[in-house]
Structure formats: structure tokens, C-alpha cells
Design a protein around this motif. Structure first.
Motif, PDB file in Angstrom:
ATOM      1  N   LEU A 193     -23.787  29.097   2.644  1.00  0.00           N
ATOM      2  CA  LEU A 193     -24.569  28.177   3.475  1.00  0.00           C
ATOM      3  C   LEU A 193     -24.384  26.714   3.087  1.00  0.00           C
ATOM      4  CD1 LEU A 193     -27.860  30.272   3.655  1.00  0.00           C
ATOM      5  CD2 LEU A 193     -26.120  29.992   5.443  1.00  0.00           C
ATOM      6  N   CYS A 194     -23.316  26.416   2.372  1.00  0.00           N
ATOM      7  CA  CYS A 194     -23.062  25.043   1.925  1.00  0.00           C
ATOM      8  C   CYS A 194     -23.140  24.080   3.110  1.00  0.00           C
ATOM      9  CB  CYS A 194     -21.685  24.961   1.274  1.00  0.00           C
ATOM     10  SG  CYS A 194     -21.249  23.266   0.813  1.00  0.00           S
ATOM     11  N   ARG A 253     -18.369  27.122   9.951  1.00  0.00           N
ATOM     12  CA  ARG A 253     -19.396  27.962  10.579  1.00  0.00           C
ATOM     13  C   ARG A 253     -19.532  27.656  12.072  1.00  0.00           C
ATOM     14  NH1 ARG A 253     -21.887  26.727   5.725  1.00  0.00           N
ATOM     15  NH2 ARG A 253     -23.271  25.223   6.701  1.00  0.00           N
ATOM     16  N   LEU A 254     -19.369  26.391  12.478  1.00  0.00           N
ATOM     17  CA  LEU A 254     -19.462  26.032  13.898  1.00  0.00           C
ATOM     18  C   LEU A 254     -18.348  26.671  14.722  1.00  0.00           C
ATOM     19  CD1 LEU A 254     -20.513  22.282  13.684  1.00  0.00           C
ATOM     20  CD2 LEU A 254     -21.877  24.186  14.575  1.00  0.00           C
ATOM     21  N   THR A 309     -17.328  32.973   9.135  1.00  0.00           N
ATOM     22  CA  THR A 309     -18.167  33.068   7.954  1.00  0.00           C
ATOM     23  C   THR A 309     -17.296  32.862   6.729  1.00  0.00           C
ATOM     24  OG1 THR A 309     -19.582  34.667   9.060  1.00  0.00           O
ATOM     25  CG2 THR A 309     -19.761  34.558   6.671  1.00  0.00           C
ATOM     26  N   PRO A 310     -17.643  31.901   5.874  1.00  0.00           N
ATOM     27  CA  PRO A 310     -16.835  31.690   4.669  1.00  0.00           C
ATOM     28  C   PRO A 310     -16.801  32.953   3.805  1.00  0.00           C
ATOM     29  CG  PRO A 310     -18.396  29.896   4.967  1.00  0.00           C
ATOM     30  CD  PRO A 310     -18.746  30.955   5.965  1.00  0.00           C
ATOM     31  N   LEU A 311     -15.609  33.295   3.346  1.00  0.00           N
ATOM     32  CA  LEU A 311     -15.478  34.420   2.425  1.00  0.00           C
ATOM     33  C   LEU A 311     -15.850  33.928   1.035  1.00  0.00           C
ATOM     34  CD1 LEU A 311     -12.111  35.959   3.638  1.00  0.00           C
ATOM     35  CD2 LEU A 311     -14.427  36.749   4.131  1.00  0.00           C
TER      36      LEU A 311
END
Length: 97
Positions: free
Chosen positions: A35-36, A45-46, A50-52
């Protein structure tokens, strides 16, 4: 609203925030990394991605910035400053007793 206490447990991989209203918040390191709020992570994210993030990632350094907290992660990511209001709105992890 700024927290009155900040703690970091690398062994439990949790950031602990104590708020003036008496509420204690526990936030997992891996979820905080996902959630950085930095511009690069937000843009990711936009785009619907989803970041791994390795679940073993840890917060290795906390740097208060007045309006929030810069978190430095064990994977080298250190770009995000998490405003206090942003942190306060995140869901706490359930704690096991």
C-alpha cells in the motif's frame, strides 16, 4: 492527528501505532509495502496491478517526517512517506492472544 507511540517489530513483522484516543493499531509490514503511497506504487495500482511483495519483507527503518512516516523496507524500497491520516485509515491486523 499524530500517534502518541510508534513501535516496530521485525520479528512479528508489524508496525504498532498508539493513537491519542487510546486505540492501538497493528499493521503488517508486507501489507504496508503493498500500500505504499509513493507515486510509482500508486501509478502501478491505478493501472489495476497489485505489487508483488515478498511476505518476509520487513520495515528496517522509521523516519518521522512531521506529517507522516517514511518507511524503509528490507527490499530496498524507501520512496513512500505514509501520512498519519493515511496510516490511521488502514485496517489493523487481527491479533492472536
Amino acid at each position: 492527528m499524530n500517534p502518541v507511540a510508534i513501535g516496530n517489530s521485525r520479528s512479528k513483522q508489524q508496525l504498532r501505532l498508539g493513537w491519542p484516543d487510546g486505540r492501538e493499531q497493528l499493521l503488517g509490514h508486507a501489507e504496508l509495502r503493498r500500500l505504499c503511497p509513493c507515486s510509482q506504487c500508486r501509478a502501478f495500482r491505478l493501472r489495476g496491478m497489485t505489487p508483488l511483495v515478498d511476505e518476509r519483507v520487513c520495515v528496517v527503518e522509521l523516519n518521522p517526517q512531521g506529517y507522516g512516516l517514511q518507511l524503509v523496507f528490507s527490499d530496498g524500497h524507501e520512496r513512500g512517506i505514509y501520512p498519519w491520516d493515511y496510516l490511521a485509515q488502514l485496517n489493523s491486523e487481527a491479533t492472536e492472544n
